[in-house]
Each structure stands twice: as C-alpha cells, then as structure tokens.
Motif scaffolding. Structure first.
Motif, PDB file in Angstrom:
ATOM      1  N   VAL A 162     -11.882  52.899  19.840  1.00  0.00           N
ATOM      2  CA  VAL A 162     -11.303  53.994  20.084  1.00  0.00           C
ATOM      3  C   VAL A 162     -12.718  55.029  19.938  1.00  0.00           C
ATOM      4  CG1 VAL A 162     -10.601  55.147  18.256  1.00  0.00           C
ATOM      5  CG2 VAL A 162      -9.662  56.290  20.665  1.00  0.00           C
ATOM      6  N   THR A 163     -13.222  55.088  21.706  1.00  0.00           N
ATOM      7  CA  THR A 163     -13.881  55.805  21.239  1.00  0.00           C
ATOM      8  C   THR A 163     -13.586  57.805  20.869  1.00  0.00           C
ATOM      9  OG1 THR A 163     -15.264  54.675  22.931  1.00  0.00           O
ATOM     10  CG2 THR A 163     -15.894  57.089  22.797  1.00  0.00           C
ATOM     11  N   VAL A 164     -14.256  57.659  20.382  1.00  0.00           N
ATOM     12  CA  VAL A 164     -14.262  59.465  19.737  1.00  0.00           C
ATOM     13  C   VAL A 164     -14.994  60.707  20.454  1.00  0.00           C
ATOM     14  CG1 VAL A 164     -14.231  61.474  17.897  1.00  0.00           C
ATOM     15  CG2 VAL A 164     -13.805  58.807  17.272  1.00  0.00           C
ATOM     16  N   THR A 165     -14.139  61.657  21.312  1.00  0.00           N
ATOM     17  CA  THR A 165     -14.860  62.650  21.633  1.00  0.00           C
ATOM     18  C   THR A 165     -14.402  64.245  21.063  1.00  0.00           C
ATOM     19  OG1 THR A 165     -12.491  63.169  22.944  1.00  0.00           O
ATOM     20  CG2 THR A 165     -14.985  61.201  23.923  1.00  0.00           C
ATOM     21  N   GLU A 166     -14.768  65.374  21.585  1.00  0.00           N
ATOM     22  CA  GLU A 166     -14.798  66.705  21.011  1.00  0.00           C
ATOM     23  C   GLU A 166     -13.770  66.302  21.452  1.00  0.00           C
ATOM     24  OE1 GLU A 166     -17.806  69.161  22.551  1.00  0.00           O
ATOM     25  OE2 GLU A 166     -19.519  68.677  21.506  1.00  0.00           O
ATOM     26  N   GLU A 167     -12.779  66.793  22.736  1.00  0.00           N
ATOM     27  CA  GLU A 167     -11.117  66.475  22.874  1.00  0.00           C
ATOM     28  C   GLU A 167     -10.376  65.779  21.940  1.00  0.00           C
ATOM     29  OE1 GLU A 167     -14.393  67.501  26.529  1.00  0.00           O
ATOM     30  OE2 GLU A 167     -13.886  65.507  24.869  1.00  0.00           O
ATOM     31  N   THR A 168     -11.182  64.395  21.934  1.00  0.00           N
ATOM     32  CA  THR A 168      -9.700  63.707  20.719  1.00  0.00           C
ATOM     33  C   THR A 168      -9.766  64.235  19.538  1.00  0.00           C
ATOM     34  OG1 THR A 168     -11.593  62.068  20.247  1.00  0.00           O
ATOM     35  CG2 THR A 168     -10.167  61.762  21.439  1.00  0.00           C
ATOM     36  N   ILE A 169     -10.812  65.062  19.599  1.00  0.00           N
ATOM     37  CA  ILE A 169     -11.359  65.862  17.223  1.00  0.00           C
ATOM     38  C   ILE A 169     -10.181  67.436  17.980  1.00  0.00           C
ATOM     39  CG2 ILE A 169     -12.661  66.948  16.271  1.00  0.00           C
ATOM     40  CD1 ILE A 169     -15.124  65.023  16.687  1.00  0.00           C
ATOM     41  N   GLU A 170     -10.352  67.546  18.633  1.00  0.00           N
ATOM     42  CA  GLU A 170      -9.737  68.588  18.926  1.00  0.00           C
ATOM     43  C   GLU A 170      -8.470  68.842  18.832  1.00  0.00           C
ATOM     44  OE1 GLU A 170     -11.397  71.194  22.121  1.00  0.00           O
ATOM     45  OE2 GLU A 170     -13.397  70.904  21.384  1.00  0.00           O
ATOM     46  N   ALA A 171      -7.601  67.578  20.347  1.00  0.00           N
ATOM     47  CA  ALA A 171      -6.171  67.035  19.777  1.00  0.00           C
ATOM     48  C   ALA A 171      -5.962  66.892  18.578  1.00  0.00           C
ATOM     49  CB  ALA A 171      -5.935  66.263  20.774  1.00  0.00           C
ATOM     50  N   TYR A 172      -6.734  65.986  17.771  1.00  0.00           N
ATOM     51  CA  TYR A 172      -6.065  65.614  16.329  1.00  0.00           C
ATOM     52  C   TYR A 172      -6.059  66.839  15.012  1.00  0.00           C
ATOM     53  CZ  TYR A 172      -5.626  63.068  12.222  1.00  0.00           C
ATOM     54  OH  TYR A 172      -5.142  62.945  11.068  1.00  0.00           O
TER      55      TYR A 172
END
Length: 131
Positions: free
Chosen positions: A14-24
């Motif tokens: 998985v590529t971690v993005t600022e959006e995935t961090i915020e969603a998590y």
C-alpha cells in the motif's frame, strides 16, 4: 480447498498518502498531531508527519488474507522499527513458519519501505474455504 501450510508466503503493498493517514485517523479516532499537524510534526524527531503504526502494519493483514483457506487472526506481536512517511509504499511479506496444531499456524511478518518498518509474528487459524 487447500489451507495454508509451512512455507507458504504472500505479499501485499500500500502507498501511504496524507489522505490515507487522515482517513485512518478518522476511522481509528487517533488524532495525534504527529500524524495530522505538519507544523507540530516538523518539530518532532521525525521531522514531519508519519503514518500511524497500525496503518503501517495494515499490509500485513492484507497479506495474511491472501494465504490459502479462510484465515482468522488469533494474535499478532509487532515491533515498530522505523517511521512511514506520506508517499512511502509499504510492502508486507508473510511466511508460514510452523504448524501449531488445531489448524493454527505461526507466521513471520515483516513490512518494509526501503528499510524494515514493522516486524513480528502472527498466529492464525487456517481452515478450508467454504463455498
């Protein structure tokens, strides 16, 4: 249907993005500013925002799910070795290392970017997939 056995391996990335961090953060309720606040995070030992440890470990769960049979997580020991930054791709590799009896298996787990970020060991239940 086959079940997982000693020697089986799988991977997931998985590529971690600022959006995935915020969603998590929203899903988990963990709003630690080291994950969400650029200004705060830039003053920490990491020099910027980092992914949640459990987000970094998420590809391990995905890799386990790709083992043969129906996989049920029973336990997981994790060591968080290095941070994951937005833009990093985390690749997990799991390998079944031991049969424990009663359909239980020990699995070595590791997640890496250009270095190991999470390592550990899981115990899973592997049973035939019911159609």
């Amino acid at each position: 249907m086959p079940v997982a056995a000693v020697g089986d391996t799988t991977t997931s990335a998985v590529t971690v993005t600022e959006e995935t961090i915020e969603a998590y953060a929203d899903l988990s309720g963990d709003h630690n500013p080291i994950h969400e606040d650029d200004g705060y995070a830039s003053e920490t030992m990491f020099g910027g925002r980092i992914a949640h440890g459990m987000l970094s470990a998420a590809p391990v769960s995905a890799a386990l799910a790709d083992l043969p049979g129906d996989i049920v997580y029973l336990s997981q020991d994790l060591t968080f070795e290095n941070p994951v930054f937005p833009g990093d791709t985390v690749t997990a590799r799991v390998e079944v290392t031991e049969e424990l009896g009663g359909d239980r298996l020990r699995v070595e787990t590791v997640a890496e970017t250009d270095e190991t970020v999470v390592s550990g060991e899981a115990v899973v239940l592997s049973v035939p997939h019911e159609s």
